[in-house]
Write a protein that holds these residues in place. Structure first.
Motif, PDB file in Angstrom:
ATOM      1  N   ARG A  58       0.860  -1.184   0.000  1.00  0.00           N
ATOM      2  CA  ARG A  58       0.000   0.000   0.000  1.00  0.00           C
ATOM      3  C   ARG A  58       0.899   1.237   0.000  1.00  0.00           C
ATOM      4  NH1 ARG A  58      -3.705   1.255   5.044  1.00  0.00           N
ATOM      5  NH2 ARG A  58      -4.151  -0.995   4.875  1.00  0.00           N
ATOM      6  N   PRO A  59       1.297   1.717  -1.179  1.00  0.00           N
ATOM      7  CA  PRO A  59       2.247   2.843  -1.247  1.00  0.00           C
ATOM      8  C   PRO A  59       1.747   4.117  -0.569  1.00  0.00           C
ATOM      9  CG  PRO A  59       2.094   1.728  -3.355  1.00  0.00           C
ATOM     10  CD  PRO A  59       0.998   1.165  -2.503  1.00  0.00           C
ATOM     11  N   ASP A  60       0.422   4.297  -0.499  1.00  0.00           N
ATOM     12  CA  ASP A  60      -0.122   5.503   0.116  1.00  0.00           C
ATOM     13  C   ASP A  60      -0.509   5.237   1.578  1.00  0.00           C
ATOM     14  OD1 ASP A  60      -2.182   3.775  -0.485  1.00  0.00           O
ATOM     15  OD2 ASP A  60      -3.604   5.347  -1.038  1.00  0.00           O
ATOM     16  N   TYR A  61       0.400   4.634   2.335  1.00  0.00           N
ATOM     17  CA  TYR A  61       0.159   4.244   3.721  1.00  0.00           C
ATOM     18  C   TYR A  61       1.013   5.141   4.623  1.00  0.00           C
ATOM     19  CZ  TYR A  61      -0.828   0.762   7.437  1.00  0.00           C
ATOM     20  OH  TYR A  61      -1.269   0.106   8.562  1.00  0.00           O
ATOM     21  N   PRO A  62       0.478   6.283   5.072  1.00  0.00           N
ATOM     22  CA  PRO A  62       1.311   7.245   5.799  1.00  0.00           C
ATOM     23  C   PRO A  62       1.900   6.696   7.094  1.00  0.00           C
ATOM     24  CG  PRO A  62      -1.017   7.849   5.937  1.00  0.00           C
ATOM     25  CD  PRO A  62      -0.910   6.764   4.915  1.00  0.00           C
ATOM     26  N   GLU A  63       1.129   5.860   7.816  1.00  0.00           N
ATOM     27  CA  GLU A  63       1.632   5.326   9.075  1.00  0.00           C
ATOM     28  C   GLU A  63       2.858   4.435   8.867  1.00  0.00           C
ATOM     29  OE1 GLU A  63      -2.402   6.776   9.729  1.00  0.00           O
ATOM     30  OE2 GLU A  63      -1.543   5.454   8.221  1.00  0.00           O
ATOM     31  N   ALA A  64       2.847   3.647   7.789  1.00  0.00           N
ATOM     32  CA  ALA A  64       4.001   2.791   7.510  1.00  0.00           C
ATOM     33  C   ALA A  64       5.226   3.623   7.129  1.00  0.00           C
ATOM     34  CB  ALA A  64       3.671   1.792   6.401  1.00  0.00           C
ATOM     35  N   HIS A  65       5.004   4.689   6.335  1.00  0.00           N
ATOM     36  CA  HIS A  65       6.120   5.584   5.993  1.00  0.00           C
ATOM     37  C   HIS A  65       6.697   6.215   7.261  1.00  0.00           C
ATOM     38  CE1 HIS A  65       6.051   5.547   1.616  1.00  0.00           C
ATOM     39  NE2 HIS A  65       4.731   5.605   1.654  1.00  0.00           N
ATOM     40  N   SER A  66       5.812   6.647   8.161  1.00  0.00           N
ATOM     41  CA  SER A  66       6.256   7.271   9.401  1.00  0.00           C
ATOM     42  C   SER A  66       6.963   6.265  10.302  1.00  0.00           C
ATOM     43  CB  SER A  66       5.060   7.885  10.133  1.00  0.00           C
ATOM     44  OG  SER A  66       5.475   8.533  11.317  1.00  0.00           O
ATOM     45  N   ASN A  67       6.430   5.050  10.383  1.00  0.00           N
ATOM     46  CA  ASN A  67       7.046   4.030  11.231  1.00  0.00           C
ATOM     47  C   ASN A  67       8.430   3.633  10.733  1.00  0.00           C
ATOM     48  OD1 ASN A  67       5.012   3.816  13.134  1.00  0.00           O
ATOM     49  ND2 ASN A  67       3.907   2.243  11.999  1.00  0.00           N
ATOM     50  N   LEU A  68       8.616   3.656   9.432  1.00  0.00           N
ATOM     51  CA  LEU A  68       9.932   3.335   8.869  1.00  0.00           C
ATOM     52  C   LEU A  68      10.995   4.290   9.400  1.00  0.00           C
ATOM     53  CD1 LEU A  68      11.580   1.585   6.911  1.00  0.00           C
ATOM     54  CD2 LEU A  68      10.873   3.126   5.058  1.00  0.00           C
ATOM     55  N   VAL A  69      10.556   5.481   9.794  1.00  0.00           N
ATOM     56  CA  VAL A  69      11.482   6.487  10.319  1.00  0.00           C
ATOM     57  C   VAL A  69      12.159   6.002  11.600  1.00  0.00           C
ATOM     58  CG1 VAL A  69      11.598   8.790  11.339  1.00  0.00           C
ATOM     59  CG2 VAL A  69      10.315   8.412   9.236  1.00  0.00           C
ATOM     60  N   ALA A  70      11.427   5.257  12.440  1.00  0.00           N
ATOM     61  CA  ALA A  70      12.023   4.766  13.689  1.00  0.00           C
ATOM     62  C   ALA A  70      13.294   3.973  13.402  1.00  0.00           C
ATOM     63  CB  ALA A  70      11.019   3.901  14.438  1.00  0.00           C
ATOM     64  N   VAL A  71      13.242   3.166  12.349  1.00  0.00           N
ATOM     65  CA  VAL A  71      14.410   2.373  11.967  1.00  0.00           C
ATOM     66  C   VAL A  71      15.513   3.280  11.440  1.00  0.00           C
ATOM     67  CG1 VAL A  71      15.243   0.520  10.489  1.00  0.00           C
ATOM     68  CG2 VAL A  71      12.929   0.405  11.436  1.00  0.00           C
TER      69      VAL A  71
END
Length: 216
Positions: A58-71
């Motif tokens: 789901r490319p338009d998944y803002p929460e996943a994009h934001s969560n990737l930031v933690a890594v």
């Protein structure tokens, strides 16, 4: 899984999310939630793969994009973290968690004016947002405005006494002595309360700088 996650029972949540993924192997939420749980357990390298798969599905998944930031923050890949957060905000402009993280990412890069602007945007719509207030305190500390920083960190602890960033910020501002033993013990208790390992490390690092002074 969500109920266990909300309670901080991350090992139990992990089991349920793994079961969900077996039942729905293309479900983006399952990948994202599993990644978020692994982050809470300090397993960032594994979490990164799940966040990437969530975004792939789901490319338009803002929460996943934001969560990737933690890594990416854990790896100190600040420019990449900024790209992910700006993508998340483009998808969801009112996403205050992502905006707070963007402010933190900019501060890590020394871009204090830009960081402050992001925190101020968050506080305009959510004046009790502890992440943004801690961020403002960190900026004030870097700028040498120590009284302002202390006031901000104390305000955070009035809102949520278990905010690790505020404890770390206050410890870093003060020169600890033996008379601060009880205060430091409280900070240690917060550090051991199941918070994100990166935050725990920040608290323990700040405390550790003064261990010799308190005879610990």
């Amino acid at each position: 899984g969500n109920k266990y996650f909300a309670r901080g029972a991350y090992a139990e949540a992990l089991t349920f999310y793994q079961d969900l993924l077996r039942l729905k192997p293309r479900d983006a939420d399952a990948f994202n939630n599993l990644g978020a749980t692994l982050c809470k357990l300090g397993r960032y390298q594994e979490a990164e793969d799940y966040f990437r798969q969530a975004i792939e599905k789901r490319p338009d998944y803002p929460e996943a994009h934001s969560n990737l930031v933690a890594v990416r923050l854990w790896k100190r890949h600040f420019p990449e973290a900024e790209v992910s957060l700006r993508r998340a905000l483009k998808l969801k402009p009112n996403y205050v968690d992502a905006r707070s993280l963007l402010g933190l990412t900019l501060a890590f890069q020394g871009r204090l004016r830009d960081a402050k602007a992001q925190f101020e945007k968050v506080l305009k719509v959510a004046p009790r947002n502890t992440d943004a207030l801690v961020g403002m305190g960190q900026v004030a500390t870097t700028e040498g405005r120590f009284d302002d920083a202390e006031a901000l960190f104390k305000r955070v602890l009035e809102i949520d006494p278990k905010t690790p960033g505020a404890w770390a910020g206050l410890v870093g501002l003060r020169k600890m002595t033996s008379s601060d033993g009880a205060w430091l013990e409280r900070a240690k208790e917060i550090a051991a309360s199941g918070i994100v390992p990166v935050e725990e490390a920040a608290v323990r690092f700040a405390i550790g700088k003064y261990c010799d002074d308190v005879g610990d």
